[in-house]
Structures are given as C-alpha cells and as structure tokens.
Design a protein around this motif. Sequence first.
Motif, PDB file in Angstrom:
ATOM      1  N   GLU A   1     -23.468   7.636   3.188  1.00  0.00           N
ATOM      2  CA  GLU A   1     -22.542   6.598   3.618  1.00  0.00           C
ATOM      3  C   GLU A   1     -22.852   6.174   5.053  1.00  0.00           C
ATOM      4  O   GLU A   1     -22.798   4.989   5.386  1.00  0.00           O
ATOM      5  CB  GLU A   1     -21.104   7.086   3.520  1.00  0.00           C
ATOM      6  CG  GLU A   1     -20.610   7.270   2.103  1.00  0.00           C
ATOM      7  CD  GLU A   1     -19.265   7.977   2.024  1.00  0.00           C
ATOM      8  OE1 GLU A   1     -18.617   8.171   3.075  1.00  0.00           O
ATOM      9  OE2 GLU A   1     -18.874   8.352   0.911  1.00  0.00           O
ATOM     10  N   LEU A   2     -23.185   7.134   5.902  1.00  0.00           N
ATOM     11  CA  LEU A   2     -23.500   6.828   7.296  1.00  0.00           C
ATOM     12  C   LEU A   2     -24.862   6.165   7.449  1.00  0.00           C
ATOM     13  O   LEU A   2     -25.060   5.339   8.330  1.00  0.00           O
ATOM     14  CB  LEU A   2     -23.478   8.115   8.135  1.00  0.00           C
ATOM     15  CG  LEU A   2     -22.141   8.822   8.265  1.00  0.00           C
ATOM     16  CD1 LEU A   2     -22.312  10.126   9.023  1.00  0.00           C
ATOM     17  CD2 LEU A   2     -21.125   7.937   8.956  1.00  0.00           C
TER      18      LEU A   2
ATOM     19  N   LEU B   1     -26.224   6.298  12.067  1.00  0.00           N
ATOM     20  CA  LEU B   1     -25.183   6.637  13.030  1.00  0.00           C
ATOM     21  C   LEU B   1     -25.371   8.086  13.466  1.00  0.00           C
ATOM     22  O   LEU B   1     -24.807   9.012  12.898  1.00  0.00           O
ATOM     23  CB  LEU B   1     -23.794   6.427  12.420  1.00  0.00           C
ATOM     24  CG  LEU B   1     -23.472   4.996  12.008  1.00  0.00           C
ATOM     25  CD1 LEU B   1     -22.141   4.928  11.283  1.00  0.00           C
ATOM     26  CD2 LEU B   1     -23.449   4.095  13.225  1.00  0.00           C
ATOM     27  N   LYS B   2     -26.191   8.273  14.474  1.00  0.00           N
ATOM     28  CA  LYS B   2     -26.605   9.612  14.906  1.00  0.00           C
ATOM     29  C   LYS B   2     -25.413  10.508  15.233  1.00  0.00           C
ATOM     30  O   LYS B   2     -25.350  11.647  14.783  1.00  0.00           O
ATOM     31  CB  LYS B   2     -27.526   9.479  16.109  1.00  0.00           C
ATOM     32  CG  LYS B   2     -28.055  10.780  16.629  1.00  0.00           C
ATOM     33  CD  LYS B   2     -28.974  10.532  17.810  1.00  0.00           C
ATOM     34  CE  LYS B   2     -29.338  11.809  18.505  1.00  0.00           C
ATOM     35  NZ  LYS B   2     -30.134  11.576  19.693  1.00  0.00           N
ATOM     36  N   ASP B   3     -24.469  10.023  16.027  1.00  0.00           N
ATOM     37  CA  ASP B   3     -23.347  10.864  16.452  1.00  0.00           C
ATOM     38  C   ASP B   3     -22.471  11.297  15.283  1.00  0.00           C
ATOM     39  O   ASP B   3     -21.988  12.423  15.248  1.00  0.00           O
ATOM     40  CB  ASP B   3     -22.495  10.145  17.499  1.00  0.00           C
ATOM     41  CG  ASP B   3     -23.252   9.949  18.805  1.00  0.00           C
ATOM     42  OD1 ASP B   3     -24.186  10.730  19.082  1.00  0.00           O
ATOM     43  OD2 ASP B   3     -22.916   9.001  19.533  1.00  0.00           O
ATOM     44  N   GLU B   4     -22.264  10.409  14.335  1.00  0.00           N
ATOM     45  CA  GLU B   4     -21.442  10.751  13.178  1.00  0.00           C
ATOM     46  C   GLU B   4     -22.187  11.648  12.199  1.00  0.00           C
ATOM     47  O   GLU B   4     -21.597  12.437  11.483  1.00  0.00           O
ATOM     48  CB  GLU B   4     -20.967   9.486  12.471  1.00  0.00           C
ATOM     49  CG  GLU B   4     -19.918   8.697  13.227  1.00  0.00           C
ATOM     50  CD  GLU B   4     -20.528   7.753  14.265  1.00  0.00           C
ATOM     51  OE1 GLU B   4     -21.759   7.748  14.429  1.00  0.00           O
ATOM     52  OE2 GLU B   4     -19.750   7.033  14.919  1.00  0.00           O
ATOM     53  N   ALA B   5     -23.506  11.513  12.147  1.00  0.00           N
ATOM     54  CA  ALA B   5     -24.311  12.300  11.203  1.00  0.00           C
ATOM     55  C   ALA B   5     -24.524  13.731  11.684  1.00  0.00           C
ATOM     56  O   ALA B   5     -24.679  14.643  10.864  1.00  0.00           O
ATOM     57  CB  ALA B   5     -25.657  11.625  10.979  1.00  0.00           C
ATOM     58  N   GLN B   6     -24.524  13.940  12.991  1.00  0.00           N
ATOM     59  CA  GLN B   6     -24.859  15.256  13.545  1.00  0.00           C
ATOM     60  C   GLN B   6     -24.019  16.408  12.972  1.00  0.00           C
ATOM     61  O   GLN B   6     -24.581  17.426  12.570  1.00  0.00           O
ATOM     62  CB  GLN B   6     -24.743  15.195  15.067  1.00  0.00           C
ATOM     63  CG  GLN B   6     -25.470  16.295  15.786  1.00  0.00           C
ATOM     64  CD  GLN B   6     -26.970  16.108  15.810  1.00  0.00           C
ATOM     65  OE1 GLN B   6     -27.643  16.412  14.849  1.00  0.00           O
ATOM     66  NE2 GLN B   6     -27.487  15.596  16.911  1.00  0.00           N
TER      67      GLN B   6
ATOM     68  N   GLU C   1     -32.361  16.229  16.218  1.00  0.00           N
ATOM     69  CA  GLU C   1     -33.491  16.718  17.006  1.00  0.00           C
ATOM     70  C   GLU C   1     -34.376  17.663  16.207  1.00  0.00           C
ATOM     71  O   GLU C   1     -35.600  17.618  16.317  1.00  0.00           O
ATOM     72  CB  GLU C   1     -32.993  17.408  18.278  1.00  0.00           C
ATOM     73  CG  GLU C   1     -32.361  16.463  19.292  1.00  0.00           C
ATOM     74  CD  GLU C   1     -30.940  16.014  18.922  1.00  0.00           C
ATOM     75  OE1 GLU C   1     -30.278  16.668  18.071  1.00  0.00           O
ATOM     76  OE2 GLU C   1     -30.505  14.988  19.462  1.00  0.00           O
ATOM     77  N   SER C   2     -33.770  18.536  15.403  1.00  0.00           N
ATOM     78  CA  SER C   2     -34.585  19.485  14.634  1.00  0.00           C
ATOM     79  C   SER C   2     -35.396  18.765  13.560  1.00  0.00           C
ATOM     80  O   SER C   2     -36.554  19.114  13.322  1.00  0.00           O
ATOM     81  CB  SER C   2     -33.723  20.590  14.007  1.00  0.00           C
ATOM     82  OG  SER C   2     -32.910  20.097  12.960  1.00  0.00           O
ATOM     83  N   ILE C   3     -34.810  17.747  12.945  1.00  0.00           N
ATOM     84  CA  ILE C   3     -35.568  16.970  11.956  1.00  0.00           C
ATOM     85  C   ILE C   3     -36.736  16.277  12.642  1.00  0.00           C
ATOM     86  O   ILE C   3     -37.852  16.279  12.134  1.00  0.00           O
ATOM     87  CB  ILE C   3     -34.664  15.932  11.247  1.00  0.00           C
ATOM     88  CG1 ILE C   3     -33.603  16.628  10.403  1.00  0.00           C
ATOM     89  CG2 ILE C   3     -35.503  14.999  10.370  1.00  0.00           C
ATOM     90  CD1 ILE C   3     -32.543  15.692   9.855  1.00  0.00           C
TER      91      ILE C   3
END
Length: 117
Positions: A24-25, A33-38, A49-51
């Motif tokens: 969805e994100l 949406l990096k912040d919401e996905a973290q 970052e790890s990915i």
Amino acid sequence: MPLSLGLRDEENERINNILNKLMELAYVPEGWLKDEAQPLLTQLGLSYESIDAMTGDELNAHVTKLHFDFANMERLADMLAANPAFKDKAIALYNFIQVESKMFSFDIFNKINALSK
C-alpha cells in the motif's frame, strides 16, 4: 530448525500482512514512503538502509532464513521493484524464485525483463 506446518502457516500469514501494508505504501502517487515503510520493514528484520547495503544473495538468504514462501518472496520483490534504488535487489529475488521454486513462471520472467530494460 524447521517450522511445523501450523507455525509455518502462521508465519506466512504474518509476513503476508506486513507485505500488504508495505505494498500500500509502495504504490501511492508520491512513490516510496520511506518513513512509513521503516517500521514495517523492521518487522521483517529489514530496514531501508539494510536493503540498500545487502547484495542480492544476502537478501535471498535473509528471506529464506525468515521462512518466506515463494509467493511472499515475489510480493517483496514486487515491492522492491517499485523503488528504482532497489531494482537490482528485485531482479535478484525474482531470479532466486525462478531457480529455487523449480517452476518456471512467465509472469516472473516478464517482470525481470521489464526491470532489465
């Protein structure tokens, strides 16, 4: 240690629910949406970052260690493919699925070709 059938089903359902939220994100008009996905990635033992730091082989090993089934691996690859920075990781995961599942999928083959252009 291998998971029993019941625990494997529960784990796949948990992974599936997290991937649904990530999908969805990943497909909102603004893009990833990096912040919401973290926080969701953290539940899968991953982070943006790890990915980014992982090789394709390391990502394949990670999802195998977490007992992803092939359907959930493909969904994760689909989600990664939505982010241009992770295109190579998605291709590596699609290729891993093609080899390890021992079943050729034209759908995955077409996804690999589309990302390779």
